[in-house]
Design an enzyme around this catalytic site. Structure first.
Site, PDB file in Angstrom:
ATOM      1  CG  HIS A 109      -9.769  10.532   8.600  1.00 30.86           C
ATOM      2  ND1 HIS A 109     -10.355   9.311   8.377  1.00 30.86           N
ATOM      3  CD2 HIS A 109     -10.740  11.454   8.365  1.00 30.86           C
ATOM      4  CE1 HIS A 109     -11.621   9.476   8.049  1.00 30.86           C
ATOM      5  NE2 HIS A 109     -11.889  10.766   8.023  1.00 30.86           N
ATOM      6  CG  HIS A 128       6.417 -15.975  11.032  1.00 31.47           C
ATOM      7  ND1 HIS A 128       6.716 -15.363   9.832  1.00 31.47           N
ATOM      8  CD2 HIS A 128       7.137 -17.130  11.079  1.00 31.47           C
ATOM      9  CE1 HIS A 128       7.592 -16.121   9.169  1.00 31.47           C
ATOM     10  NE2 HIS A 128       7.865 -17.191   9.903  1.00 31.47           N
TER      11      HIS A 128
END
Length: 333
Positions: A177, A11
């Site tokens: 990371h 959505h």
């Protein structure tokens, strides 16, 4: 290499946003389409968007759909289309970033949409965490008896004679990371990540963050350079360990190599810019010490693999160093 097509559906613009986030971490991906249900559109409009996205994929017969919400319009319309493709297509709802990244990594191998769907469920669930940790429900005790458990050394490493297997040694000023925890870990399959840094070893906060950033099934450690040298010489406790080494800079790599850590290839991924450094490409910055250190590493027989993520094309380190040195000389003039 053939890859399973992925359609991200949601959505609003959630699908587009999470696709962009995935690209930042894992790199740009082929055969991935984002389809959104806009407030002004109805189910038929969304269904048409999905059909268009599927038709644009290299293999429309083998498609994984990552959808935001079970029972919502995006899911319902895709589920209706699934009827004619039950043997090949798969839908996973509860879309989150760990799910998407794991799907990207999983499709790098020879696999199918349905195999990936089954594989990524646990990763998606584990991506939901809470701070403080005591707010999380208690996990049931393990059914594994002490007699069945694998013996573990006092340092937390399975005890076994032999040498470590250095599956990747990377210079990255950001250390552990997203690109390392997902793309590189998936590519080289370590069971240990060792950050080698005197500074980080003294910083309890950074150590804790690094340990928390480790992907599922991989343990992360932070050690000073001298301690890494000792670990490399230990032939009793680390045999069979697939180790990914992370260094902040080439100077620490040189210290480790001179101390006896048997490295052969260095992946050069990221070196942050600071005052006095030049930047010969988008992600690497050098001062004269860095240039000289890479030359010494080359003299010792080390090879350089200059890539941010596994899917990138490698760059020529000699050319990068020549450009850096030229820019450093111009800086002095």
């Amino acid at each position: 290499m053939k890859m399973v097509g992925i359609v991200i559906a949601s959505h609003g613009q959630f699908a587009e946003g999470i696709q962009q986030s995935g690209s930042m971490i894992f790199g740009e991906q082929q055969d991935v389409k984002a389809v959104t249900l806009k407030p002004s559109e109805g189910p038929d409009d969304f269904r048409a968007h999905v059909q268009e996205a599927v038709a644009s994929l290299s293999d429309p017969e083998d498609v994984l759909f990552l959808v935001d919400l079970w029972g919502g319009t995006p899911f319902n319309q895709i589920n209706n289309l699934l009827t004619d493709h039950k043997d090949k297509w798969a839908i996973v709802t509860g879309l989150n970033l760990p799910m998407l990244i794991e799907a990207y990594g999983a499709r790098m191998g020879e696999t199918t949409a349905q195999e990936i769907a089954s594989h990524i469920l646990e990763v998606a669930k584990d991506g939901v965490k809470v701070k403080p940790e005591e707010l999380a429900p208690k996990e049931p005790a393990s059914a594994t008896s002490p007699a069945q458990a694998q013996p573990v050394a006092t340092n937390g490493t399975v005890g076994k004679p032999g040498d470590m297997d250095y599956v990747l040694t990377r210079i990255d000023s950001r250390l552990l990371h997203g690109q390392v925890a997902t793309a590189w870990t998936k590519s080289v399959s370590p069971n240990r990540i060792i950050v080698v840094s005197d500074a980080v070893a003294k910083d309890d906060l950074r150590k804790n963050l690094i340990q928390q950033a480790a992907p599922i099934g991989v343990k992360a450690h932070v050690v000073p350079v001298d301690h890494m040298i000792e670990l490399a010489k230990d032939k009793e406790h680390f045999g069979g360990q697939r180790v990914l080494l992370l260094f902040e800079n080439p100077e620490d790599v040189l210290r480790a190599v001179e101390g006896g850590v048997p490295l052969k290839t260095i992946n050069v991924g990221s070196m942050a810019h600071s005052v006095g450094k030049v930047q010969p490409n988008k992600v690497l910055a050098f001062d004269q010490t860095d240039v000289d250190t890479f030359k010494k590493l080359k003299e010792k027989g080390l090879q350089f693999d200059v890539r941010k993520v596994p899917g990138d094309g490698g760059e020529n380190m000699d050319n990068i160093l020549k450009k850096a040195e030229s820019e450093l000389q111009a800086q002095k003039a």
